[in-house]
Design an enzyme around this catalytic site. Structure first.
Site, mmCIF file in Angstrom:
data_model
loop_
_atom_site.group_PDB
_atom_site.id
_atom_site.type_symbol
_atom_site.label_atom_id
_atom_site.label_comp_id
_atom_site.label_asym_id
_atom_site.label_seq_id
_atom_site.Cartn_x
_atom_site.Cartn_y
_atom_site.Cartn_z
ATOM 1 N N GLU A 71 37.388 -37.866 -15.811
ATOM 2 C CA GLU A 71 37.506 -39.318 -16.225
ATOM 3 C C GLU A 71 36.383 -39.576 -16.656
ATOM 4 O O GLU A 71 36.343 -40.943 -17.739
ATOM 5 C CB GLU A 71 39.048 -39.893 -16.054
ATOM 6 C CG GLU A 71 39.571 -40.658 -16.825
ATOM 7 C CD GLU A 71 38.938 -41.863 -16.011
ATOM 8 O OE1 GLU A 71 38.655 -43.095 -17.545
ATOM 9 O OE2 GLU A 71 37.928 -42.441 -15.516
ATOM 10 N N HIS A 93 34.289 -49.636 -9.147
ATOM 11 C CA HIS A 93 33.187 -48.779 -9.308
ATOM 12 C C HIS A 93 31.894 -49.185 -8.620
ATOM 13 O O HIS A 93 31.351 -48.941 -8.256
ATOM 14 C CB HIS A 93 32.016 -48.594 -10.758
ATOM 15 C CG HIS A 93 33.076 -47.616 -11.663
ATOM 16 N ND1 HIS A 93 32.924 -47.022 -12.402
ATOM 17 C CD2 HIS A 93 34.371 -47.220 -11.116
ATOM 18 C CE1 HIS A 93 34.107 -46.725 -13.556
ATOM 19 N NE2 HIS A 93 34.215 -46.419 -12.841
HETATM 20 ZN ZN LIG Z 1 39.248 -44.606 -13.446
#
Ligand SMILES: [Zn+2]
Length: 334
Positions: free
Chosen positions: A200, A309
């Site tokens: 993804e 992230h």
């Molecule tokens: Zn994600």
């Protein structure tokens, strides 16, 4: 299952994009008792099916991605510095000066060239110091194409908040596993596909062939979303502790109006805390599920998360629990 324990179990297994095997095995063993079949497709997506007894039943696809952002070795300098490219949208300023670990278990420090300011960090100005004095030493431990990830961890903060990585998107996987357990004894009038997708983070790749093979009527994605509740954050209505986020739009998708309405209605009727999500950047598997094959009615239940992230991804377990309840009640309402 205990949601936090499941999340921790999944977070501690490293699986960068394209190298999802380890976490897939773990998820497969957890979900197997709750579904009728488990399979792995040619890309590596894990597809668990809970079948309905109804003839010609509709198909609902629920998806969370197994992969995480990481690094891939592209060269080794004469000085022993391991040079890497990125796998997915890593925030280098956030990831720098942290510990990383390779697929072979080699540990290193992710550092930046000394003459580069944080705002200018790019993959080719970063390197991993594994402690080798020169190229020959480094090559004993690292090969071109090896992957590294930021060291996994998960800790409890104050109240119901947790911090670590890669909560994106092991938390979505944990939600699906909890959901599978809750639905395991329930007779539904439609087939439910629990899909744990690969790749993804490098462009929503795995969910495309999985969606094509399943051809779902309804597709719901479970992934994280950013929040606007930290100092100087981009304006955004979502906040940690505000409940499950019902996605309306992000940069890659406009969710089906009927799904948004139905999810909001269920949340209100069941008194499940929720918030409406409009993300001005980013995208998830929602868009690839919506657009693959003949298309699907697509929506998403997002888990609000700060510092996406980075090595300190932070979410609230109460929101995670709200996402499970919303998904469960929504499916029971179909
Ligand atoms: Zn994600």
């Amino acid at each position: 299952m205990n949601l936090y324990a499941t999340l921790k179990r999944l977070c501690l297994i490293s699986s960068p994009s394209g190298r999802e095997g380890a976490v897939r095995e773990e998820i497969s063993s957890i979900i197997s008792p709750f579904v009728d079949s488990v399979s792995v497709d040619s890309l590596g997506n894990l597809i668990a099916l809970k079948k309905s007894r109804t003839e010609g039943a509709k198909k609902v696809m629920l998806c969370a991605h197994m992969d995480e952002i990481g690094f891939i070795v592209n060269s080794i300098g004469e000085d022993g510095a391991v040079r890497v490219g990125t796998l997915g949208g890593i925030r280098l300023a956030a990831a720098s000066y942290t510990k990383v670990i390779s697929q072979r278990g080699v540990k290193g420090a992710l550092c930046a060239n000394a003459d580069v300011q944080p705002a200018d960090y790019k993959a080719d100005t970063m390197y991993i110091d594994i402690g080798a004095k020169n190229k020959r030493e480094a090559e004993r431990y690292v090969k071109i194409g090896d992957t590294f990830v930021c060291e996994p961890s998960l800790s409890k903060l104050c109240f119901s908040r947790v911090c670590g990585r890669p909560i994106d998107d092991r938390v979505g996987c944990a939600v699906l596993l909890e959901l599978a357990e809750r639905l395991s004894g329930v007779e539904l009038s439609f087939d439910v596909y629990f899909v744990f997708s690969v790749q993804e983070e490098v462009g929503c790749r795995g969910s495309k062939p999985a969606t094509f093979a399943i051809s779902p009527d309804i597709a719901i994605c479970f992934d994280v979303t950013a929040t606007g509740d930290t100092p100087s954050a981009k304006p955004m209505a979502c906040a940690l502790g505000g409940g499950a986020a019902i996605k309306i739009k992000d940069n890659s998708v406009i969710c089906h109006e009927d799904i948004v309405k139905a999810l909001c209605k269920v949340a209100e009727a069941e008194k499940i805390p929720y918030q409406r999500e409009v993300l001005t950047f980013g995208g998830t598997d929602t868009s690839s599920m919506q657009l693959t094959g003949c298309g699907a009615m697509a929506g998403a239940i997002s888990i609000p998360m700060r510092y996406v992230h980075s090595g300190v991804e932070t979410c609230d377990m109460k929101d995670v629990a709200a996402c499970v309840s919303l998904a469960e009640k929504y499916l029971l309402s179909l």
